[in-house]
Design a protein around this motif. Sequence first.
Motif, PDB file in Angstrom:
ATOM      1  N   ARG A  88       0.853  -1.193   0.000  1.00  0.00           N
ATOM      2  CA  ARG A  88       0.000   0.000   0.000  1.00  0.00           C
ATOM      3  C   ARG A  88       0.886   1.239   0.000  1.00  0.00           C
ATOM      4  NH1 ARG A  88      -5.253  -1.908   1.730  1.00  0.00           N
ATOM      5  NH2 ARG A  88      -5.033  -4.033   2.480  1.00  0.00           N
ATOM      6  N   GLY A  89       0.261   2.419  -0.104  1.00  0.00           N
ATOM      7  CA  GLY A  89       0.979   3.675  -0.202  1.00  0.00           C
ATOM      8  C   GLY A  89       1.836   3.972   1.011  1.00  0.00           C
ATOM      9  N   PRO A  90       2.583   5.041   1.005  1.00  0.00           N
ATOM     10  CA  PRO A  90       2.571   6.085  -0.019  1.00  0.00           C
ATOM     11  C   PRO A  90       3.233   5.629  -1.312  1.00  0.00           C
ATOM     12  CG  PRO A  90       4.287   6.565   1.561  1.00  0.00           C
ATOM     13  CD  PRO A  90       3.574   5.322   2.047  1.00  0.00           C
ATOM     14  N   PHE A  91       2.900   6.324  -2.375  1.00  0.00           N
ATOM     15  CA  PHE A  91       3.393   5.967  -3.694  1.00  0.00           C
ATOM     16  C   PHE A  91       4.315   7.055  -4.235  1.00  0.00           C
ATOM     17  CE2 PHE A  91      -0.982   4.240  -3.313  1.00  0.00           C
ATOM     18  CZ  PHE A  91      -0.616   2.923  -3.115  1.00  0.00           C
ATOM     19  N   ALA A  92       5.027   6.698  -5.283  1.00  0.00           N
ATOM     20  CA  ALA A  92       5.917   7.661  -5.946  1.00  0.00           C
ATOM     21  C   ALA A  92       5.083   8.581  -6.831  1.00  0.00           C
ATOM     22  CB  ALA A  92       6.953   6.918  -6.795  1.00  0.00           C
ATOM     23  N   TRP A  93       5.610   9.741  -7.122  1.00  0.00           N
ATOM     24  CA  TRP A  93       4.977  10.638  -8.077  1.00  0.00           C
ATOM     25  C   TRP A  93       5.995  10.951  -9.165  1.00  0.00           C
ATOM     26  CZ3 TRP A  93       6.225  11.707  -3.093  1.00  0.00           C
ATOM     27  CH2 TRP A  93       7.125  12.735  -2.857  1.00  0.00           C
ATOM     28  N   MET A 105      13.242   3.316  -2.215  1.00  0.00           N
ATOM     29  CA  MET A 105      12.933   1.920  -2.536  1.00  0.00           C
ATOM     30  C   MET A 105      13.902   0.973  -1.815  1.00  0.00           C
ATOM     31  SD  MET A 105      11.883   2.141  -6.556  1.00  0.00           S
ATOM     32  CE  MET A 105      11.303   0.439  -6.699  1.00  0.00           C
ATOM     33  N   GLN A 106      15.155   1.356  -1.745  1.00  0.00           N
ATOM     34  CA  GLN A 106      16.137   0.529  -1.032  1.00  0.00           C
ATOM     35  C   GLN A 106      15.794   0.443   0.452  1.00  0.00           C
ATOM     36  OE1 GLN A 106      20.090   2.024  -1.775  1.00  0.00           O
ATOM     37  NE2 GLN A 106      19.808   1.945  -3.978  1.00  0.00           N
ATOM     38  N   ILE A 107      15.469   1.571   1.042  1.00  0.00           N
ATOM     39  CA  ILE A 107      15.145   1.623   2.466  1.00  0.00           C
ATOM     40  C   ILE A 107      13.892   0.798   2.767  1.00  0.00           C
ATOM     41  CG2 ILE A 107      14.335   3.158   4.318  1.00  0.00           C
ATOM     42  CD1 ILE A 107      16.261   5.293   3.085  1.00  0.00           C
ATOM     43  N   LYS A 108      12.889   0.896   1.879  1.00  0.00           N
ATOM     44  CA  LYS A 108      11.630   0.182   2.095  1.00  0.00           C
ATOM     45  C   LYS A 108      11.657  -1.246   1.545  1.00  0.00           C
ATOM     46  CE  LYS A 108       7.912   2.747   1.423  1.00  0.00           C
ATOM     47  NZ  LYS A 108       6.952   3.659   0.784  1.00  0.00           N
ATOM     48  N   HIS A 109      12.791  -1.653   0.971  1.00  0.00           N
ATOM     49  CA  HIS A 109      12.947  -2.998   0.377  1.00  0.00           C
ATOM     50  C   HIS A 109      11.896  -3.256  -0.698  1.00  0.00           C
ATOM     51  CE1 HIS A 109      15.883  -3.871   3.466  1.00  0.00           C
ATOM     52  NE2 HIS A 109      15.029  -3.443   4.361  1.00  0.00           N
ATOM     53  N   LEU A 110      11.708  -2.288  -1.591  1.00  0.00           N
ATOM     54  CA  LEU A 110      10.735  -2.407  -2.676  1.00  0.00           C
ATOM     55  C   LEU A 110      11.447  -2.710  -3.994  1.00  0.00           C
ATOM     56  CD1 LEU A 110       8.531   0.755  -2.009  1.00  0.00           C
ATOM     57  CD2 LEU A 110       8.063  -1.605  -1.311  1.00  0.00           C
ATOM     58  N   THR A 111      10.904  -3.612  -4.763  1.00  0.00           N
ATOM     59  CA  THR A 111      11.394  -3.838  -6.120  1.00  0.00           C
ATOM     60  C   THR A 111      10.480  -3.167  -7.129  1.00  0.00           C
ATOM     61  OG1 THR A 111      10.239  -5.948  -6.241  1.00  0.00           O
ATOM     62  CG2 THR A 111      12.552  -6.000  -5.553  1.00  0.00           C
ATOM     63  N   LEU A 112       9.254  -2.878  -6.715  1.00  0.00           N
ATOM     64  CA  LEU A 112       8.256  -2.193  -7.539  1.00  0.00           C
ATOM     65  C   LEU A 112       7.604  -1.104  -6.703  1.00  0.00           C
ATOM     66  CD1 LEU A 112       6.449  -5.400  -8.757  1.00  0.00           C
ATOM     67  CD2 LEU A 112       7.824  -3.936 -10.221  1.00  0.00           C
ATOM     68  N   TRP A 113       7.316   0.030  -7.351  1.00  0.00           N
ATOM     69  CA  TRP A 113       6.662   1.121  -6.630  1.00  0.00           C
ATOM     70  C   TRP A 113       5.668   1.788  -7.569  1.00  0.00           C
ATOM     71  CZ3 TRP A 113       9.601   5.863  -4.190  1.00  0.00           C
ATOM     72  CH2 TRP A 113       8.850   6.374  -3.133  1.00  0.00           C
ATOM     73  N   PRO A 114       4.379   1.750  -7.241  1.00  0.00           N
ATOM     74  CA  PRO A 114       3.383   2.427  -8.079  1.00  0.00           C
ATOM     75  C   PRO A 114       3.663   3.927  -8.161  1.00  0.00           C
ATOM     76  CG  PRO A 114       2.303   0.919  -6.562  1.00  0.00           C
ATOM     77  CD  PRO A 114       3.741   1.015  -6.134  1.00  0.00           C
TER      78      PRO A 114
END
Length: 140
Positions: A88-93, A105-114
């Motif tokens: 879930r969010g927050p999302f990138a703009w 993304m590195q800090i949140k361990h995300l490989t994909l970000w809406p």
Amino acid sequence: MTTHPAQLARLGHGLTVADAMDLCNYQIADDSTADRANDILRSAHVAFLLVRDHDGRCEGLVTRTGLHSFLTRSGSERTAISSTSHQRGPFAWPTLNLALASLAMQIKHLTLWPVVDDDGYILGVLTADRAAGLLAASPV
């Protein structure tokens, strides 16, 4: 090494999320079932679906991994995506500095970000690999 916002602004020479995001043609409503999402993921051969709410705004992102525990129990045909474990969010703009987005993304361990517009509508998705590739190719 600690990276400060002033250093991040110099990285990538003004590249933004809009420069790196990919369009995402696969979306699902948050009131759709986990079974339906799994069917779409399998038939479209995609790794994720963007989830939108009843107004069409981005609600998050769902993957097969996130659906797994809901699909293995009975009643999955009635389990709404909104009840599953999904990003879930927050999302990138789109105007976000790409180096800053990559760090987040590195800090949140995300490989994909809406990626969403100012009103929360889906524009696309940023992948960690694409962001890293553009930043590595950018002259410093």
